[in-house]
Design a protein around this motif. Structure first.
Motif, PDB file in Angstrom:
ATOM      1  N   ALA A 232       3.770  -0.376  -2.292  1.00 29.33           N
ATOM      2  CA  ALA A 232       5.075  -0.898  -2.701  1.00 29.33           C
ATOM      3  C   ALA A 232       5.030  -2.381  -3.094  1.00 29.33           C
ATOM      4  O   ALA A 232       5.691  -2.763  -4.061  1.00 29.33           O
ATOM      5  CB  ALA A 232       6.109  -0.643  -1.606  1.00 29.33           C
ATOM      6  N   PRO A 233       4.262  -3.238  -2.395  1.00 32.43           N
ATOM      7  CA  PRO A 233       4.221  -4.642  -2.834  1.00 32.43           C
ATOM      8  C   PRO A 233       3.749  -4.819  -4.281  1.00 32.43           C
ATOM      9  O   PRO A 233       4.122  -5.801  -4.932  1.00 32.43           O
ATOM     10  CB  PRO A 233       3.243  -5.295  -1.848  1.00 32.43           C
ATOM     11  N   GLN A 234       2.970  -3.885  -4.806  1.00 33.89           N
ATOM     12  CA  GLN A 234       2.532  -3.972  -6.198  1.00 33.89           C
ATOM     13  C   GLN A 234       3.694  -3.765  -7.171  1.00 33.89           C
ATOM     14  O   GLN A 234       3.580  -4.055  -8.349  1.00 33.89           O
ATOM     15  CB  GLN A 234       1.431  -2.943  -6.484  1.00 33.89           C
ATOM     16  N   LEU A 235       4.800  -3.245  -6.651  1.00 30.80           N
ATOM     17  CA  LEU A 235       6.018  -3.058  -7.447  1.00 30.80           C
ATOM     18  C   LEU A 235       7.026  -4.157  -7.129  1.00 30.80           C
ATOM     19  O   LEU A 235       8.200  -4.033  -7.448  1.00 30.80           O
ATOM     20  CB  LEU A 235       6.618  -1.675  -7.158  1.00 30.80           C
ATOM     21  N   ASP A 236       6.555  -5.223  -6.459  1.00 34.03           N
ATOM     22  CA  ASP A 236       7.401  -6.335  -6.031  1.00 34.03           C
ATOM     23  C   ASP A 236       8.443  -5.882  -5.006  1.00 34.03           C
ATOM     24  O   ASP A 236       9.557  -6.384  -4.963  1.00 34.03           O
ATOM     25  CB  ASP A 236       8.066  -7.023  -7.240  1.00 34.03           C
ATOM     26  N   ILE A 237       8.050  -4.889  -4.189  1.00 33.84           N
ATOM     27  CA  ILE A 237       8.902  -4.395  -3.101  1.00 33.84           C
ATOM     28  C   ILE A 237       8.113  -4.600  -1.817  1.00 33.84           C
ATOM     29  O   ILE A 237       7.107  -3.925  -1.580  1.00 33.84           O
ATOM     30  CB  ILE A 237       9.249  -2.898  -3.296  1.00 33.84           C
ATOM     31  N   SER A 238       8.556  -5.547  -1.005  1.00 33.06           N
ATOM     32  CA  SER A 238       7.791  -5.920   0.188  1.00 33.06           C
ATOM     33  C   SER A 238       8.087  -4.975   1.353  1.00 33.06           C
ATOM     34  O   SER A 238       8.720  -5.340   2.333  1.00 33.06           O
ATOM     35  CB  SER A 238       8.102  -7.373   0.559  1.00 33.06           C
ATOM     36  N   LYS A 239       7.647  -3.726   1.212  1.00 34.41           N
ATOM     37  CA  LYS A 239       7.826  -2.704   2.245  1.00 34.41           C
ATOM     38  C   LYS A 239       6.486  -2.019   2.489  1.00 34.41           C
ATOM     39  O   LYS A 239       5.675  -1.874   1.580  1.00 34.41           O
ATOM     40  CB  LYS A 239       8.849  -1.650   1.804  1.00 34.41           C
ATOM     41  N   ARG A 240       6.293  -1.534   3.722  1.00 29.42           N
ATOM     42  CA  ARG A 240       5.035  -0.905   4.120  1.00 29.42           C
ATOM     43  C   ARG A 240       5.027   0.575   3.707  1.00 29.42           C
ATOM     44  O   ARG A 240       5.168   1.471   4.531  1.00 29.42           O
ATOM     45  CB  ARG A 240       4.800  -1.102   5.624  1.00 29.42           C
ATOM     46  N   ILE A 241       4.863   0.779   2.398  1.00 27.77           N
ATOM     47  CA  ILE A 241       4.813   2.131   1.820  1.00 27.77           C
ATOM     48  C   ILE A 241       3.605   2.177   0.878  1.00 27.77           C
ATOM     49  O   ILE A 241       3.443   1.285   0.047  1.00 27.77           O
ATOM     50  CB  ILE A 241       6.082   2.452   0.992  1.00 27.77           C
ATOM     51  N   ILE A 242       2.782   3.216   1.056  1.00 24.08           N
ATOM     52  CA  ILE A 242       1.674   3.431   0.116  1.00 24.08           C
ATOM     53  C   ILE A 242       1.683   4.888  -0.342  1.00 24.08           C
ATOM     54  O   ILE A 242       2.158   5.776   0.370  1.00 24.08           O
ATOM     55  CB  ILE A 242       0.287   3.075   0.717  1.00 24.08           C
ATOM     56  N   ALA A 243       1.165   5.094  -1.544  1.00 25.61           N
ATOM     57  CA  ALA A 243       0.941   6.449  -2.055  1.00 25.61           C
ATOM     58  C   ALA A 243      -0.524   6.527  -2.452  1.00 25.61           C
ATOM     59  O   ALA A 243      -1.068   5.567  -3.002  1.00 25.61           O
ATOM     60  CB  ALA A 243       1.828   6.729  -3.259  1.00 25.61           C
ATOM     61  N   VAL A 244      -1.147   7.654  -2.131  1.00 31.64           N
ATOM     62  CA  VAL A 244      -2.541   7.880  -2.519  1.00 31.64           C
ATOM     63  C   VAL A 244      -2.667   9.276  -3.118  1.00 31.64           C
ATOM     64  O   VAL A 244      -2.025  10.217  -2.654  1.00 31.64           O
ATOM     65  CB  VAL A 244      -3.530   7.702  -1.337  1.00 31.64           C
ATOM     66  N   HIS A 245      -3.469   9.376  -4.167  1.00 37.11           N
ATOM     67  CA  HIS A 245      -3.719  10.666  -4.805  1.00 37.11           C
ATOM     68  C   HIS A 245      -5.172  10.657  -5.267  1.00 37.11           C
ATOM     69  O   HIS A 245      -5.497  10.122  -6.321  1.00 37.11           O
ATOM     70  CB  HIS A 245      -2.760  10.875  -5.987  1.00 37.11           C
TER      71      HIS A 245
END
Length: 187
Positions: free
Chosen positions: A63-76
């Motif tokens: 999420a920080p890579q989208l300028d959203i400072s939240k502890r969320i990740i996606a992996v595929h």
């Protein structure tokens, strides 16, 4: 839909912040963000959609890579076995934590890249070869997953983003290809 224009690049201050924990129960907004992040990764790995949407291929997004400072990740992480097309790992993780890790370290032979970094950064990024990660899934359930080798490296890279760490912070500036004895180099 997330595109490359939504991804902030190195030098942006959000990439160096420690992201905030996501409140539980999860909001609809956070669940949707996770779905959108995973959709971006799936689209980025589809040659037709990636070209049409001008996406760089990725296996993880935080999420920080989208300028959203939240502890969320996606992996595929796609399958490397043509007989089994389903992905090796496909998940959205809220508040992921590394609960334990191996003594053994590993790195990718060709180094790491990042959707937020538009340049090649040569060198070995040494990480744990195996990790156990705890996280909350989109339904609010607590999960625990054991990962090794490539999958473990991908998740550690994304968790680093939640802590304001870039992959190249791990590269030895003096000798980018220096390795201690026993480090597993994954090709």
């Amino acid at each position: 839909m997330i595109t490359m224009e939504n991804i902030i690049r190195e030098g942006h201050p959000t990439l160096r912040e420690v992201a905030k924990e996501v409140s539980l129960p999860l909001s609809e907004e956070d669940v949707q963000l996770g779905k959108d992040m995973l959709e971006f990764l799936i689209n980025s790995q589809d040659p037709v959609k990636a070209e049409e949407l001008q996406l760089r291929g990725g296996v993880g997004l935080a999420a920080p890579q989208l300028d959203i400072s939240k502890r969320i990740i996606a992996v595929h992480v796609p399958s490397d076995d043509p007989e089994k097309p389903e992905p090796q790992l496909s998940a959205v993780m809220y508040n992921p934590k590394i609960a334990s890790h191996s003594v053994q370290d590993a790195c990718l032979g060709e180094g790491e890249g990042c959707l937020s970094v538009d340049r090649e950064v040569p060198g070995y990024v040494v990480r744990h070869a195996r990790v156990t990660v705890t996280y909350t899934d989109a339904t609010g359930q607590q999960q625990k997953i054991r990962l090794k080798n490539y999958q473990a490296i991908v998740v550690q890279h994304e968790i680093d983003h939640l802590n304001g760490v870039m992959f190249y912070d791990h590269i030895d500036a003096e000798n980018p290809y220096a390795l201690k004895d026993g480090v597993l180099v994954l090709e």
